[in-house]
Design an enzyme around this catalytic site. Structure first.
Site, PDB file in Angstrom:
ATOM      1  N   ILE A 100       5.579   3.872  -4.027  1.00  0.00           N
ATOM      2  CA  ILE A 100       6.967   3.496  -4.280  1.00  0.00           C
ATOM      3  C   ILE A 100       7.798   4.762  -4.479  1.00  0.00           C
ATOM      4  O   ILE A 100       7.460   5.615  -5.307  1.00  0.00           O
ATOM      5  CB  ILE A 100       7.064   2.582  -5.519  1.00  0.00           C
ATOM      6  CG1 ILE A 100       6.192   1.335  -5.340  1.00  0.00           C
ATOM      7  CG2 ILE A 100       8.514   2.191  -5.799  1.00  0.00           C
ATOM      8  CD1 ILE A 100       6.535   0.484  -4.141  1.00  0.00           C
TER       9      ILE A 100
ATOM     10  N   HIS B  87      -4.144  -4.394  -8.923  1.00  0.00           N
ATOM     11  CA  HIS B  87      -5.113  -3.479  -8.316  1.00  0.00           C
ATOM     12  C   HIS B  87      -6.502  -4.098  -8.416  1.00  0.00           C
ATOM     13  O   HIS B  87      -6.876  -4.610  -9.483  1.00  0.00           O
ATOM     14  CB  HIS B  87      -5.082  -2.128  -9.036  1.00  0.00           C
ATOM     15  CG  HIS B  87      -5.990  -1.128  -8.415  1.00  0.00           C
ATOM     16  ND1 HIS B  87      -5.709  -0.505  -7.226  1.00  0.00           N
ATOM     17  CD2 HIS B  87      -7.198  -0.655  -8.814  1.00  0.00           C
ATOM     18  CE1 HIS B  87      -6.702   0.313  -6.917  1.00  0.00           C
ATOM     19  NE2 HIS B  87      -7.610   0.241  -7.859  1.00  0.00           N
TER      20      HIS B  87
ATOM     21  N   ASP C  74      -1.383   3.835  -8.846  1.00  0.00           N
ATOM     22  CA  ASP C  74      -2.271   3.144  -9.788  1.00  0.00           C
ATOM     23  C   ASP C  74      -2.323   3.807 -11.158  1.00  0.00           C
ATOM     24  O   ASP C  74      -3.386   3.926 -11.764  1.00  0.00           O
ATOM     25  CB  ASP C  74      -3.694   3.061  -9.203  1.00  0.00           C
ATOM     26  CG  ASP C  74      -3.708   2.358  -7.865  1.00  0.00           C
ATOM     27  OD1 ASP C  74      -2.915   1.420  -7.662  1.00  0.00           O
ATOM     28  OD2 ASP C  74      -4.512   2.756  -6.996  1.00  0.00           O
TER      29      ASP C  74
ATOM     30  N   GLU D  70      -7.826 -12.408  -9.532  1.00  0.00           N
ATOM     31  CA  GLU D  70      -6.412 -12.174  -9.210  1.00  0.00           C
ATOM     32  C   GLU D  70      -5.656 -13.497  -9.112  1.00  0.00           C
ATOM     33  O   GLU D  70      -4.568 -13.642  -9.683  1.00  0.00           O
ATOM     34  CB  GLU D  70      -6.290 -11.395  -7.901  1.00  0.00           C
ATOM     35  CG  GLU D  70      -6.789  -9.973  -7.996  1.00  0.00           C
ATOM     36  CD  GLU D  70      -6.861  -9.251  -6.657  1.00  0.00           C
ATOM     37  OE1 GLU D  70      -6.941  -8.011  -6.679  1.00  0.00           O
ATOM     38  OE2 GLU D  70      -6.833  -9.917  -5.604  1.00  0.00           O
TER      39      GLU D  70
ATOM     40  N   LEU E  48       0.781  -1.233   0.000  1.00  0.00           N
ATOM     41  CA  LEU E  48       0.000   0.000   0.000  1.00  0.00           C
ATOM     42  C   LEU E  48       0.815   1.286   0.000  1.00  0.00           C
ATOM     43  O   LEU E  48       0.259   2.365  -0.168  1.00  0.00           O
ATOM     44  CB  LEU E  48      -0.964   0.000   1.197  1.00  0.00           C
ATOM     45  CG  LEU E  48      -1.969  -1.147   1.205  1.00  0.00           C
ATOM     46  CD1 LEU E  48      -2.849  -1.069   2.449  1.00  0.00           C
ATOM     47  CD2 LEU E  48      -2.813  -1.153  -0.047  1.00  0.00           C
TER      48      LEU E  48
ATOM     49  N   ASN F 120       2.296  -4.243 -10.383  1.00  0.00           N
ATOM     50  CA  ASN F 120       1.385  -4.244  -9.245  1.00  0.00           C
ATOM     51  C   ASN F 120       0.036  -4.779  -9.707  1.00  0.00           C
ATOM     52  O   ASN F 120      -0.279  -4.747 -10.892  1.00  0.00           O
ATOM     53  CB  ASN F 120       1.225  -2.822  -8.694  1.00  0.00           C
ATOM     54  CG  ASN F 120       0.460  -2.781  -7.396  1.00  0.00           C
ATOM     55  OD1 ASN F 120       0.459  -3.722  -6.610  1.00  0.00           O
ATOM     56  ND2 ASN F 120      -0.218  -1.668  -7.155  1.00  0.00           N
TER      57      ASN F 120
END
Length: 147
Positions: free
Chosen positions: A46, A62, A103, A132, A43, A60
């Site tokens: 970066i 999402h 994102d 996912e 979370l 990543n």
């Protein structure tokens, strides 16, 4: 960490202060010859130093269809609540490259599920988690092969 230790998988425990005010672990990652980073449920934003050192080599996942429902605060139940509140008929998951913004990086892959009128954030989360688990390992593998 216990599983990693049992399986003799090397680990780095990230100290938040060093991550954000130090070198973002760039040196340690390069020393260990790590050249690709996979985030899942991470979370923190970066740091720029890490993005620059690993540009195009950090991905990543999402729990929504970006660019909708992304950005700071859009994680876990919050993102599913927002999707339902907006009256969306579909949601899903997005795998993307990480850049300097939450994102925001180039989308690699998306998978879609229906949002039913009786869905709750919890039931929608279950649908998205299924996507996912189904797609993330394969997309990681495919992305690595292209590098």
């Amino acid at each position: 960490m216990a599983i990693a230790q049992k399986e003799q998988i090397p680990t780095i425990l990230i100290d938040k202060e060093k991550f954000f005010r130090g070198n973002a672990y760039v040196g340690e990652l390069k020393e260990r010859r790590i050249d690709f980073l996979v985030l899942a449920g991470f979370l923190w934003k970066i740091p720029l130093a890490l993005v620059q050192a690993f540009r195009g080599r950090i991905i990543n996942i999402h729990p929504a269809l970006l660019p909708k429902f992304g950005g700071k605060g859009m994680y876990g139940k919050h993102v599913h609540e927002a999707v339902i509140a907006a009256g969306e008929r579909e949601s899903g998951m997005t795998i993307h490259f990480v850049d300097e913004f939450y994102d925001h990086g180039q989308v690699i892959f998306q998978a879609v599920c229906k949002v039913e009128p009786n869905d709750t954030p919890e039931t929608l989360a279950q649908k998205v988690h299924a996507l996912e688990h189904r797609y993330f390992p394969k997309i990681i593998e495919d992305t690595l092969q292209k590098k």
